[in-house]
Scaffold this motif. Sequence first.
Motif, PDB file in Angstrom:
ATOM      1  N   GLY A   1      28.090 -26.240 -15.466  1.00 40.81           N
ATOM      2  CA  GLY A   1      28.881 -26.974 -14.485  1.00 40.81           C
ATOM      3  C   GLY A   1      30.253 -27.372 -15.002  1.00 40.81           C
ATOM      4  N   ARG A   2      30.842 -28.343 -14.332  1.00 41.32           N
ATOM      5  CA  ARG A   2      32.206 -28.771 -14.627  1.00 41.32           C
ATOM      6  C   ARG A   2      32.420 -29.119 -16.089  1.00 41.32           C
ATOM      7  NH1 ARG A   2      35.126 -33.173 -15.723  1.00 41.32           N
ATOM      8  NH2 ARG A   2      37.184 -33.433 -14.773  1.00 41.32           N
ATOM      9  N   ASN A   3      31.518 -29.846 -16.693  1.00 41.07           N
ATOM     10  CA  ASN A   3      31.704 -30.309 -18.061  1.00 41.07           C
ATOM     11  C   ASN A   3      31.083 -29.402 -19.107  1.00 41.07           C
ATOM     12  OD1 ASN A   3      33.367 -32.531 -17.640  1.00 41.07           O
ATOM     13  ND2 ASN A   3      31.631 -33.752 -16.956  1.00 41.07           N
ATOM     14  N   SER A   4      30.963 -28.133 -18.766  1.00 41.43           N
ATOM     15  CA  SER A   4      30.487 -27.149 -19.738  1.00 41.43           C
ATOM     16  C   SER A   4      31.687 -26.535 -20.443  1.00 41.43           C
ATOM     17  CB  SER A   4      29.671 -26.075 -19.027  1.00 41.43           C
ATOM     18  OG  SER A   4      28.497 -26.640 -18.478  1.00 41.43           O
TER      19      SER A   4
ATOM     20  N   GLY B   1      43.134  -9.066 -23.968  1.00 42.69           N
ATOM     21  CA  GLY B   1      43.892  -8.422 -25.039  1.00 42.69           C
ATOM     22  C   GLY B   1      43.552  -9.047 -26.373  1.00 42.69           C
ATOM     23  N   GLN B   2      44.558  -9.557 -27.067  1.00 47.64           N
ATOM     24  CA  GLN B   2      44.351 -10.181 -28.375  1.00 47.64           C
ATOM     25  C   GLN B   2      43.932 -11.645 -28.282  1.00 47.64           C
ATOM     26  OE1 GLN B   2      44.482  -8.342 -31.283  1.00 47.64           O
ATOM     27  NE2 GLN B   2      44.633  -6.719 -29.750  1.00 47.64           N
ATOM     28  N   LEU B   3      43.911 -12.212 -27.088  1.00 50.32           N
ATOM     29  CA  LEU B   3      43.527 -13.606 -26.893  1.00 50.32           C
ATOM     30  C   LEU B   3      42.013 -13.705 -26.736  1.00 50.32           C
ATOM     31  CD1 LEU B   3      44.207 -16.603 -26.288  1.00 50.32           C
ATOM     32  CD2 LEU B   3      44.417 -15.937 -23.885  1.00 50.32           C
ATOM     33  N   ARG B   4      41.393 -14.431 -27.629  1.00 47.02           N
ATOM     34  CA  ARG B   4      39.951 -14.697 -27.573  1.00 47.02           C
ATOM     35  C   ARG B   4      39.751 -16.156 -27.969  1.00 47.02           C
ATOM     36  NH1 ARG B   4      40.781  -9.673 -29.207  1.00 47.02           N
ATOM     37  NH2 ARG B   4      39.493  -7.995 -28.395  1.00 47.02           N
ATOM     38  N   THR B   5      39.273 -16.963 -27.011  1.00 50.84           N
ATOM     39  CA  THR B   5      39.167 -18.385 -27.318  1.00 50.84           C
ATOM     40  C   THR B   5      38.139 -19.075 -26.437  1.00 50.84           C
ATOM     41  OG1 THR B   5      40.464 -20.406 -27.675  1.00 50.84           O
ATOM     42  CG2 THR B   5      41.001 -19.103 -25.733  1.00 50.84           C
ATOM     43  N   ALA B   6      37.687 -20.232 -26.916  1.00 48.94           N
ATOM     44  CA  ALA B   6      36.816 -21.104 -26.126  1.00 48.94           C
ATOM     45  C   ALA B   6      37.675 -21.851 -25.120  1.00 48.94           C
ATOM     46  CB  ALA B   6      36.089 -22.088 -27.042  1.00 48.94           C
ATOM     47  N   ILE B   7      37.078 -22.221 -23.976  1.00 51.10           N
ATOM     48  CA  ILE B   7      37.778 -22.959 -22.926  1.00 51.10           C
ATOM     49  C   ILE B   7      36.902 -24.076 -22.385  1.00 51.10           C
ATOM     50  CG2 ILE B   7      39.273 -21.058 -22.199  1.00 51.10           C
ATOM     51  CD1 ILE B   7      37.254 -20.604 -19.844  1.00 51.10           C
ATOM     52  N   SER B   8      37.551 -25.122 -21.907  1.00 54.74           N
ATOM     53  CA  SER B   8      36.870 -26.200 -21.185  1.00 54.74           C
ATOM     54  C   SER B   8      37.944 -27.098 -20.585  1.00 54.74           C
ATOM     55  CB  SER B   8      35.963 -27.014 -22.111  1.00 54.74           C
ATOM     56  OG  SER B   8      36.710 -27.872 -22.933  1.00 54.74           O
TER      57      SER B   8
ATOM     58  N   GLY C   1      36.770 -33.948 -19.570  1.00 51.91           N
ATOM     59  CA  GLY C   1      35.958 -32.796 -19.952  1.00 51.91           C
ATOM     60  C   GLY C   1      35.539 -32.873 -21.400  1.00 51.91           C
ATOM     61  N   PRO C   2      34.848 -31.833 -21.883  1.00 51.41           N
ATOM     62  CA  PRO C   2      34.372 -31.842 -23.263  1.00 51.41           C
ATOM     63  C   PRO C   2      35.450 -31.569 -24.307  1.00 51.41           C
ATOM     64  CG  PRO C   2      33.644 -29.851 -22.148  1.00 51.41           C
ATOM     65  CD  PRO C   2      34.313 -30.716 -21.120  1.00 51.41           C
ATOM     66  N   GLY C   3      36.596 -31.043 -23.919  1.00 47.53           N
ATOM     67  CA  GLY C   3      37.675 -30.815 -24.879  1.00 47.53           C
ATOM     68  C   GLY C   3      37.388 -29.717 -25.893  1.00 47.53           C
ATOM     69  N   VAL C   4      36.642 -28.699 -25.483  1.00 44.82           N
ATOM     70  CA  VAL C   4      36.310 -27.582 -26.369  1.00 44.82           C
ATOM     71  C   VAL C   4      37.325 -26.466 -26.175  1.00 44.82           C
ATOM     72  CG1 VAL C   4      34.574 -25.814 -26.888  1.00 44.82           C
ATOM     73  CG2 VAL C   4      33.857 -28.139 -26.269  1.00 44.82           C
TER      74      VAL C   4
END
Length: 148
Positions: free
Chosen positions: A14-17, A24-31, A38-41
């Motif tokens: 959900g929202r806070n996951s 391309g070259q961008l690979r990252t965690a999101i939240s 939010g969780p700030g991940v």
Amino acid sequence: MEHTFLLKADWNGGRNSDGRIEAGQLRTAISIPAEMGGPGVGTNPDEMLLGAAATCYLITLAAMMERASLPVASLGLESEGIVDVTNNIFTYRRIVHRPWVQLAADASESQIEQALRLTEQAETSCMISRAVAGNVALSTEPVVERAS
């Protein structure tokens, strides 16, 4: 000619996951950022919009200065994105770019003036700036100086 960019995303609930994106070259965690409950991940849409605007501006500015044959010794940028929250509605209000340009010690006064003009022109020439124009206020606060 068109260029296509592809982004793939996975989300864990959900929202806070949180989730992950790859483009391309961008690979990252999101939240959602912690400042917005939010969780700030990892990163978030606000930082990514600011990152897109800033990198586009900086690359555009560097290309314009190169085409103008300006004697650039160093070039950097700090950008700030301002998001307004009113009645629990989040609105990206403005982006301020603060480029600093250091020209060679023997740069002429006209080269310094030209570099200042280009810091303004780069904003309207950047593809991302043109994409958000009319929705997000864009401004620059440049510093141009000679190397010591």
